[in-house]
Design a protein around this motif. Sequence first.
Motif, mmCIF file in Angstrom:
data_model
loop_
_atom_site.group_PDB
_atom_site.id
_atom_site.type_symbol
_atom_site.label_atom_id
_atom_site.label_comp_id
_atom_site.label_asym_id
_atom_site.label_seq_id
_atom_site.Cartn_x
_atom_site.Cartn_y
_atom_site.Cartn_z
ATOM 1 N N GLY A 89 0.783 -1.223 0.000
ATOM 2 C CA GLY A 89 0.000 0.000 0.000
ATOM 3 C C GLY A 89 0.815 1.273 0.000
ATOM 4 O O GLY A 89 0.257 2.364 0.039
ATOM 5 N N VAL A 90 2.149 1.154 -0.050
ATOM 6 C CA VAL A 90 3.036 2.323 -0.034
ATOM 7 C C VAL A 90 3.848 2.317 -1.326
ATOM 8 O O VAL A 90 4.607 1.378 -1.587
ATOM 9 C CB VAL A 90 3.978 2.302 1.182
ATOM 10 N N VAL A 91 3.696 3.352 -2.132
ATOM 11 C CA VAL A 91 4.250 3.384 -3.489
ATOM 12 C C VAL A 91 5.354 4.429 -3.589
ATOM 13 O O VAL A 91 5.185 5.564 -3.136
ATOM 14 C CB VAL A 91 3.141 3.702 -4.517
ATOM 15 N N LEU A 92 6.470 4.039 -4.182
ATOM 16 C CA LEU A 92 7.550 4.967 -4.492
ATOM 17 C C LEU A 92 7.466 5.316 -5.969
ATOM 18 O O LEU A 92 7.497 4.436 -6.828
ATOM 19 C CB LEU A 92 8.913 4.346 -4.167
ATOM 20 N N SER A 93 7.342 6.612 -6.260
ATOM 21 C CA SER A 93 7.234 7.094 -7.630
ATOM 22 C C SER A 93 8.364 8.076 -7.905
ATOM 23 O O SER A 93 9.058 8.529 -6.993
ATOM 24 C CB SER A 93 5.896 7.802 -7.861
ATOM 25 N N GLN A 94 8.504 8.421 -9.158
ATOM 26 C CA GLN A 94 9.476 9.432 -9.543
ATOM 27 C C GLN A 94 8.862 10.309 -10.629
ATOM 28 O O GLN A 94 8.172 9.803 -11.513
ATOM 29 C CB GLN A 94 10.755 8.779 -10.044
ATOM 30 N N PHE A 95 9.087 11.608 -10.541
ATOM 31 C CA PHE A 95 8.568 12.507 -11.561
ATOM 32 C C PHE A 95 9.624 13.559 -11.881
ATOM 33 O O PHE A 95 10.568 13.785 -11.117
ATOM 34 C CB PHE A 95 7.263 13.174 -11.102
ATOM 35 N N THR A 96 9.465 14.190 -13.031
ATOM 36 C CA THR A 96 10.396 15.226 -13.475
ATOM 37 C C THR A 96 9.744 16.587 -13.311
ATOM 38 O O THR A 96 8.611 16.805 -13.740
ATOM 39 C CB THR A 96 10.790 15.004 -14.948
ATOM 40 N N TYR A 97 10.462 17.494 -12.645
ATOM 41 C CA TYR A 97 9.970 18.857 -12.452
ATOM 42 C C TYR A 97 11.181 19.779 -12.322
ATOM 43 O O TYR A 97 12.157 19.456 -11.622
ATOM 44 C CB TYR A 97 9.101 18.957 -11.196
ATOM 45 N N GLY A 98 11.139 20.915 -12.995
ATOM 46 C CA GLY A 98 12.221 21.875 -12.906
ATOM 47 C C GLY A 98 13.542 21.352 -13.429
ATOM 48 O O GLY A 98 14.609 21.749 -12.948
ATOM 49 N N GLY A 99 13.459 20.429 -14.385
ATOM 50 C CA GLY A 99 14.676 19.916 -14.995
ATOM 51 C C GLY A 99 15.404 18.856 -14.197
ATOM 52 O O GLY A 99 16.520 18.467 -14.555
ATOM 53 N N ARG A 100 14.808 18.362 -13.131
ATOM 54 C CA ARG A 100 15.432 17.291 -12.361
ATOM 55 C C ARG A 100 14.386 16.280 -11.928
ATOM 56 O O ARG A 100 13.179 16.525 -12.045
ATOM 57 C CB ARG A 100 16.164 17.845 -11.144
ATOM 58 N N GLN A 101 14.857 15.139 -11.443
ATOM 59 C CA GLN A 101 13.954 14.081 -11.010
ATOM 60 C C GLN A 101 13.771 14.138 -9.496
ATOM 61 O O GLN A 101 14.711 14.410 -8.747
ATOM 62 C CB GLN A 101 14.500 12.712 -11.431
ATOM 63 N N TRP A 102 12.539 13.848 -9.080
ATOM 64 C CA TRP A 102 12.187 13.876 -7.662
ATOM 65 C C TRP A 102 11.568 12.540 -7.278
ATOM 66 O O TRP A 102 10.851 11.914 -8.060
ATOM 67 C CB TRP A 102 11.176 14.984 -7.379
ATOM 68 N N ASN A 103 11.831 12.129 -6.041
ATOM 69 C CA ASN A 103 11.226 10.914 -5.492
ATOM 70 C C ASN A 103 10.002 11.272 -4.663
ATOM 71 O O ASN A 103 10.003 12.267 -3.930
ATOM 72 C CB ASN A 103 12.230 10.167 -4.608
ATOM 73 N N LEU A 104 8.985 10.454 -4.761
ATOM 74 C CA LEU A 104 7.734 10.689 -4.050
ATOM 75 C C LEU A 104 7.186 9.359 -3.553
ATOM 76 O O LEU A 104 7.020 8.418 -4.332
ATOM 77 C CB LEU A 104 6.712 11.345 -4.988
ATOM 78 N N VAL A 105 6.929 9.277 -2.264
ATOM 79 C CA VAL A 105 6.275 8.108 -1.681
ATOM 80 C C VAL A 105 4.838 8.497 -1.361
ATOM 81 O O VAL A 105 4.589 9.588 -0.836
ATOM 82 C CB VAL A 105 6.993 7.640 -0.401
ATOM 83 N N SER A 106 3.892 7.639 -1.684
ATOM 84 C CA SER A 106 2.487 7.969 -1.443
ATOM 85 C C SER A 106 1.756 6.806 -0.804
ATOM 86 O O SER A 106 2.099 5.640 -1.012
ATOM 87 C CB SER A 106 1.795 8.353 -2.760
ATOM 88 N N LYS A 107 0.751 7.132 0.000
ATOM 89 C CA LYS A 107 -0.132 6.140 0.586
ATOM 90 C C LYS A 107 -1.424 6.835 0.972
ATOM 91 O O LYS A 107 -1.447 8.052 1.189
ATOM 92 C CB LYS A 107 0.491 5.461 1.814
#
Length: 412
Positions: free
Chosen positions: A367-385
């Motif tokens: 139930g806990v997801v690690l995602s990655q997205f691109t913003y401002g020319g760099r990659q960011w890690n995001l965990v969501s639940k």
Amino acid sequence: MIHLFVIADDFTGALDTGVQFASYGAATKVVVGTGLQALEADAQTQVLVVDAETRHLPAAQAYDTVYRLVRWAKEKKIGCIYKKTDSALRGNIGAELSAALAADGGERLHFVPAFPNLDRVTRGGVHYIGGVPLAQSVFGKDPFEPVTHSRVEDILHEQTDTLCAYIPGGGSAEGKAGVLVYEAQTNRDMAQIADRLAARSETGLLAGCAGFASVLPRLLQLSCRDTAPLPLCGRLLAVCGSINPVSLEQCAQAEAQGAPRFSLTPEQKLSRDWAAGAQAGEMLGAVLRACSQEPVVVLDTGGAVENAGADKTADRIQIANTLGALLKRLLDDGLESTVLIMGGDCLLGLMRQLDVTEMPLCEVAPGVVLSQFTYGGRQWNLVSKSGGFGAKTLFYDLQNILERWKKELPAV
């Protein structure tokens, strides 16, 4: 070629279901919004997951949205349509399942609500959360969308007259029509249900939460591919937009373990302008300093609003927008932490601020997801639940996992 089309009712649901396929190695695309043009996928996509954002819509509007999406999938001749539902059966469950069945044009929709890995099971027609009947759990006390029934058929019939039938463990669906609700208490139960459906070639229209979705890669014989690991930052900024008591307890526990905690006041989180102002900037400066020094930092909305306005939906949206705006400012100012977002509204608020619609996925814990997205020319890690599950010590548990993974994976 799309083999599976998943319709989720909120963003965290889309992610925790999509990750079941992405972790398997299936080419998976998660999109936000129901514009049919946005749903077009490249030839390599096997699983298309759409966040339809129907959780808080009026039932009739949710029905229309799901009906239209299912018809689109039928016209595209997608082999399996999966209506993702909340594991606590919140939202427009009855309206959406009846819409899917009507749009499909078949006789039966197979619904497996259980998620045994989160101790959410269906037994004797009753849905249980941690051994407690659903309506007696924390979800029965939710200030926005309390679940008032524990029997799955009663929940469905709040919004639909569509026939429902309960299928006990090991029972047969022979001769039954409508929405078929299956008993499942273990992962093995779900796998056996899937096997029986496959043997009868009845995998075209299914429903359930991320639990039953986890058995679909094998059921649908999706091909897998090697996936690149996500580069990680071991520090964690936990952003809690959920007011579920479990989530609030996790915030309090992290604070007790030494995490700096920043809580918004009712005036701050309900203001349209505060997040862009100087006072918010001062607070965010303190958050950034804490994130550079501490393994875990908490930013939360401080629980439910006492004597809030009559329009709870508007309040909820405004709170999500405030948190999204604050997080955007943190990213713009160079935040160097993995962000954990709790609550689908808060997650969507950030994604809309950043204009992000697609993310690669992997799973940190059930139930806990690690995602990655691109913003401002760099990659960011995001965990969501979503709110409402997990140990009290979840934040530090996740930070320890991220730190361990960081040491095991290549750095960026």
